[in-house]
Design a protein around this motif. Structure first.
Motif, PDB file in Angstrom:
ATOM      1  N   GLY A   1       0.977  -1.099  -0.131  1.00 52.17           N
ATOM      2  CA  GLY A   1      -0.053  -0.060  -0.071  1.00 52.17           C
ATOM      3  C   GLY A   1       0.850   1.288   0.042  1.00 52.17           C
TER       4      GLY A   1
ATOM      5  N   VAL B   1      -5.822   0.845  -5.641  1.00 53.56           N
ATOM      6  CA  VAL B   1      -4.769  -0.205  -5.496  1.00 53.56           C
ATOM      7  C   VAL B   1      -4.817  -0.925  -6.647  1.00 53.56           C
ATOM      8  CG1 VAL B   1      -4.289  -2.304  -3.943  1.00 53.56           C
ATOM      9  CG2 VAL B   1      -5.176  -0.255  -3.071  1.00 53.56           C
TER      10      VAL B   1
ATOM     11  N   GLN C   1      -4.585   3.263   1.131  1.00 54.18           N
ATOM     12  CA  GLN C   1      -4.784   1.744   0.187  1.00 54.18           C
ATOM     13  C   GLN C   1      -4.436   0.775   1.371  1.00 54.18           C
ATOM     14  OE1 GLN C   1      -1.655   2.200  -2.923  1.00 54.18           O
ATOM     15  NE2 GLN C   1      -2.839   3.177  -3.993  1.00 54.18           N
TER      16      GLN C   1
END
Length: 245
Positions: free
Chosen positions: A10, A81, A15
């Protein structure tokens, strides 16, 4: 499963949170309880053990009782993502029982079955495992919990408080305030309300995924008495209470 917010995938907090949420949407707890543990454990939808004051199925309310691939995909997409997300998940072979291998093989199958994740399973024995996981060397890792004392605080403070032992780098000022509040009062109704608020916050932003809760099981026959008195929330098996008729 515990996600280390410092080392997990992330690019930013949003994220990382989305990845944890997507995993929550993807895990089939009932399948693990039934197919791996043959019904000897129960699906768990909170970090607080069932039966303790304030326990509520917050994860079931938030993510549902069964997997939802569409919602998992949406969570990742909204946070930008890219998929599949590469997850390195660590587990330990014997400390939590020999079925840990089957459990994490099943978790890998479930996550990769969504097409949203690529899972790399890694394992090592407990002596090395615990040091590595608490020293930022395991991005995602298996963890079990036996309480130090039979009170809800021992679950919420360890998994949601900034001074908990997980070293997952999760901090929430509101949670810390609620913990201070419940620890400073003997008003059980007030404590229960605080516990529930902590779970409601944790289900959305804490980097932990509850999977299953074990049961205390004893096998005996009709001439043994006192067994029920030994199965208590403090996990101390009181052999001196057993008798034979």
């Amino acid at each position: 499963m515990v996600f280390n917010l410092k080392t997990m995938p992330g690019a930013n907090d949003a994220q990382k949170e989305a990845i944890v949420h997507a995993v929550d949407y993807s895990i089939d707890r009932q399948s693990i309880a039934t197919n791996v543990y043959q019904g000897t454990v129960q699906p768990l939808y909170t970090m607080v053990a069932k039966g303790l004051p304030g326990a509520q199925d917050a994860w079931k309310t938030q993510y549902g009782a069964s997997p939802d691939k569409a919602k998992a995909a949406a969570a990742l997409q909204q946070a930008g993502v890219k998929t599949p997300v590469s997850l390195q998940i660590w587990w330990t072979p014997t400390h939590y029982g020999t079925l840990s291998s089957d459990e994490y093989t099943e978790i890998k199958r479930q996550l990769e079955g969504t097409g949203l994740f690529k899972v790399d399973l890694q394992s090592t024995e407990w002596e090395q495992y615990t040091g590595n996981c608490l020293a930022d060397k395991c991005p995602v890792y298996q963890l079990g919990w036996f309480p130090d004392y039979p009170d809800t605080d021992d679950y919420v403070s360890q998994f949601f408080g900034s001074t908990g032992f997980l070293n997952d780098h999760y901090k929430n000022a509101q949670v810390d305030s609620l913990l201070k509040d419940e620890q400073g009062t003997t008003d059980q109704a007030k404590r229960v309300a605080d516990f529930q608020k902590i779970q409601q916050i944790g289900v959305k932003d804490a980097p932990v995924v509850p999977i299953w809760q074990g049961q205390q099981i004893a096998v005996t026959h009709g001439t043994i008495n006192g067994l029920q008195s030994t199965l208590t929330p403090d996990y101390i098996f009181r052999f001196w209470l057993l008798g034979k008729s």
